[in-house]
Design a protein around this motif. Structure first.
Motif, PDB file in Angstrom:
ATOM      1  N   ARG A   1       6.902 -16.161  21.898  1.00  0.00           N
ATOM      2  CA  ARG A   1       6.105 -16.266  23.121  1.00  0.00           C
ATOM      3  C   ARG A   1       4.690 -15.757  22.892  1.00  0.00           C
ATOM      4  O   ARG A   1       3.711 -16.372  23.352  1.00  0.00           O
ATOM      5  CB  ARG A   1       6.774 -15.473  24.247  1.00  0.00           C
ATOM      6  CG  ARG A   1       6.069 -15.656  25.596  1.00  0.00           C
ATOM      7  CD  ARG A   1       6.759 -14.919  26.717  1.00  0.00           C
ATOM      8  NE  ARG A   1       6.677 -13.465  26.586  1.00  0.00           N
ATOM      9  CZ  ARG A   1       7.102 -12.604  27.516  1.00  0.00           C
ATOM     10  NH1 ARG A   1       7.663 -13.048  28.626  1.00  0.00           N
ATOM     11  NH2 ARG A   1       6.994 -11.308  27.319  1.00  0.00           N
ATOM     12  N   MET A   2       4.548 -14.662  22.157  1.00  0.00           N
ATOM     13  CA  MET A   2       3.226 -14.113  21.865  1.00  0.00           C
ATOM     14  C   MET A   2       2.398 -15.090  21.030  1.00  0.00           C
ATOM     15  O   MET A   2       1.193 -15.242  21.225  1.00  0.00           O
ATOM     16  CB  MET A   2       3.367 -12.773  21.132  1.00  0.00           C
ATOM     17  CG  MET A   2       2.059 -12.122  20.729  1.00  0.00           C
ATOM     18  SD  MET A   2       2.223 -10.355  20.261  1.00  0.00           S
ATOM     19  CE  MET A   2       3.523 -10.394  19.033  1.00  0.00           C
ATOM     20  N   PHE A   3       3.050 -15.799  20.098  1.00  0.00           N
ATOM     21  CA  PHE A   3       2.340 -16.685  19.174  1.00  0.00           C
ATOM     22  C   PHE A   3       2.194 -18.113  19.701  1.00  0.00           C
ATOM     23  O   PHE A   3       1.437 -18.896  19.139  1.00  0.00           O
ATOM     24  CB  PHE A   3       3.058 -16.727  17.826  1.00  0.00           C
ATOM     25  CG  PHE A   3       3.389 -15.371  17.259  1.00  0.00           C
ATOM     26  CD1 PHE A   3       2.493 -14.310  17.364  1.00  0.00           C
ATOM     27  CD2 PHE A   3       4.609 -15.142  16.627  1.00  0.00           C
ATOM     28  CE1 PHE A   3       2.800 -13.053  16.843  1.00  0.00           C
ATOM     29  CE2 PHE A   3       4.917 -13.894  16.109  1.00  0.00           C
ATOM     30  CZ  PHE A   3       4.023 -12.846  16.221  1.00  0.00           C
ATOM     31  N   GLY A   4       2.945 -18.461  20.751  1.00  0.00           N
ATOM     32  CA  GLY A   4       2.849 -19.806  21.320  1.00  0.00           C
ATOM     33  C   GLY A   4       3.805 -20.820  20.734  1.00  0.00           C
ATOM     34  O   GLY A   4       3.629 -22.031  20.931  1.00  0.00           O
ATOM     35  N   ALA A   5       4.839 -20.361  20.034  1.00  0.00           N
ATOM     36  CA  ALA A   5       5.786 -21.276  19.381  1.00  0.00           C
ATOM     37  C   ALA A   5       7.075 -21.401  20.195  1.00  0.00           C
ATOM     38  O   ALA A   5       7.534 -20.424  20.776  1.00  0.00           O
ATOM     39  CB  ALA A   5       6.112 -20.782  17.976  1.00  0.00           C
ATOM     40  N   PRO A   6       7.691 -22.590  20.217  1.00  0.00           N
ATOM     41  CA  PRO A   6       9.018 -22.719  20.838  1.00  0.00           C
ATOM     42  C   PRO A   6      10.048 -21.927  20.040  1.00  0.00           C
ATOM     43  O   PRO A   6       9.915 -21.757  18.826  1.00  0.00           O
ATOM     44  CB  PRO A   6       9.304 -24.224  20.754  1.00  0.00           C
ATOM     45  CG  PRO A   6       8.008 -24.875  20.426  1.00  0.00           C
ATOM     46  CD  PRO A   6       7.197 -23.862  19.691  1.00  0.00           C
ATOM     47  N   CYS A   7      11.104 -21.469  20.722  1.00  0.00           N
ATOM     48  CA  CYS A   7      12.108 -20.644  20.061  1.00  0.00           C
ATOM     49  C   CYS A   7      13.496 -21.087  20.497  1.00  0.00           C
ATOM     50  O   CYS A   7      13.748 -21.307  21.694  1.00  0.00           O
ATOM     51  CB  CYS A   7      11.883 -19.179  20.430  1.00  0.00           C
ATOM     52  SG  CYS A   7      12.982 -18.026  19.587  1.00  0.00           S
TER      53      CYS A   7
END
Length: 396
Positions: free
Chosen positions: A140-146
């Protein structure tokens, strides 16, 4: 007074570690330094407490017990906050550098400058709860889906915590090792990037990054101590925490470092069996342990390289040691601080209490009135409902 545990329930294997350089080579000083430099720049970073349990130590006839409390770590409740998020950043750094044709700095990822590009890269992992929560938070901090895979016995509270951080959570009908396999297979099929805290053949870099991230915790410990402890009791699991702490302590203190004792649930004792067999050995999990974060049947091959050269003792403990230890921490006698600790956090301390109270095991582990014992309180309250039940007197 301290709970007295039945020593007949403890398994103990003593080994003479195989001399080697794994503590310097599997996780290098540069690996740790890079992780420390990055993670200490994250919003909300602060060292976690190193508590001295003086009254408990006196009851047990030890010089000192030092408890590193990872409950406050980044508001995520465990030491795993250091590893999963950092490894995720490193995966993004490598892949974005490849895609953009230039060397991407971790600062660019941390700051969100490359969030648009990161949004095209899905990070995935299996978890018992804490690792997945860390990766979800970092993504979430980096902007990537998880995308997080959990086994059927992971509590709803832990699942909800990851979903609240934006992760897609997939429940696998099996145990932890089944969820690891599902994460690998679906990631390979879809072009996702696995960020695991355990290694296997051909897959070592993200687990190495995870363990390097844990080095922040050990660096805080060594910075707070003028002299090394005589013993360190470390929770098992796949071995990542134990191997990271062991390597960092060896690098900091050399041969003066502590005697390394590994502690596992008797229901998930893959490192204990590995010590008996002299090689990394998986075990089948027939029943889930209350120590959810340690319910792992297959050791990390990367971690085992370090532990096989550095750890001298491997212990197993039963689940019924857990609740009394948690309650003793929460409701201490004397002037010891009150500590909220999760089920997996107390394995090392429970083993110290049990061993110190048994004449034979105490002697076998070299515990005496001069012993200074370090334990890692690896998590705080990561599921409030379970914690409240235990505090109310339930066994789990």
């Amino acid at each position: 007074m301290t709970q007295h545990f039945d020593p007949a329930k403890i398994g103990h294997v003593h080994v003479d570690p195989t001399p080697g350089a794994a503590a310097e080579e599997v996780l290098t000083r540069a690996d740790f330094a890079r992780a420390i430099a990055e993670i200490t720049q994250w919003p909300g970073y602060a060292p976690t407490p190193l508590h001295r349990l003086g009254d408990l130590a006196r009851e047990l006839g030890l010089a000192a017990i030092l408890y590193k409390d990872e409950g406050p770590r980044f508001g995520l409740g465990s030491f795993k906050a250091l590893g999963g998020a950092y490894a995720g950043a490193c995966v993004l750094q490598r892949e974005l550098s490849r895609r953009l044709g230039r060397e991407v700095a971790l600062e660019e990822i941390r700051s969100g400058k490359l969030a648009g590009e990161a949004a095209k890269i899905t990070l995935a992992s299996a978890t018992d709860g804490n690792h997945g929560r860390s990766l979800s938070w970092g993504a979430r901090m980096f902007g990537a889906p998880c995308r997080i895979y959990v086994h059927r016995d992971v509590s709803q509270g832990r699942i909800d915590a990851m979903r609240d951080l934006g992760a897609t959570v997939v429940v696998v009908d099996g145990d932890y090792d089944d969820s690891v396999r599902a994460a690998r297979e679906e990631s390979e099929a879809n072009g996702w990037f696995v960020v695991s805290d355990t290694s296997w053949e051909g897959y070592t870099q993200p687990p190495r990054d995870v363990m390097a991230g844990y080095g922040v915790m050990t660096n805080e410990v060594t910075g707070a101590m003028e002299t090394p402890p005589t013993h360190v009791f470390l929770q098992g699991g796949v071995g990542g925490l134990a191997a990271s702490v062991t390597a960092a302590l060896r690098q900091a203190w050399g041969k003066a470092g502590p005697r390394v004792v590994i502690v596992e649930p008797d229901l998930a004792a893959c490192l204990y069996e590995s010590a008996k067999e002299g090689r990394a050995t998986p075990v089948a999990i027939a029943e889930e342990t209350v120590m959810a974060g340690l319910s792992c049947g297959e050791p990390s091959t990367l971690a085992w390289k370090i532990l096989s050269e550095e750890a001298s003792d491997f212990l197993t403990i039963p689940d019924d040691y857990v609740a009394p230890t948690m309650r003793r921490l929460a409701r201490p006698e004397g002037k010891d601080p009150a500590i909220k600790a999760g089920e997996s956090a107390v394995a090392g301390l429970a083993a110290v209490i049990a061993a110190a109270g048994d004449e034979s095991l105490r002697a076998a582990l070299g515990l005496d009135a001069g012993s200074v014992v370090l334990v890692i309180g690896s998590e705080g309250v990561t599921d409030a409902a379970i914690y409240d039940r235990i505090m109310a007197g339930a066994a789990r």
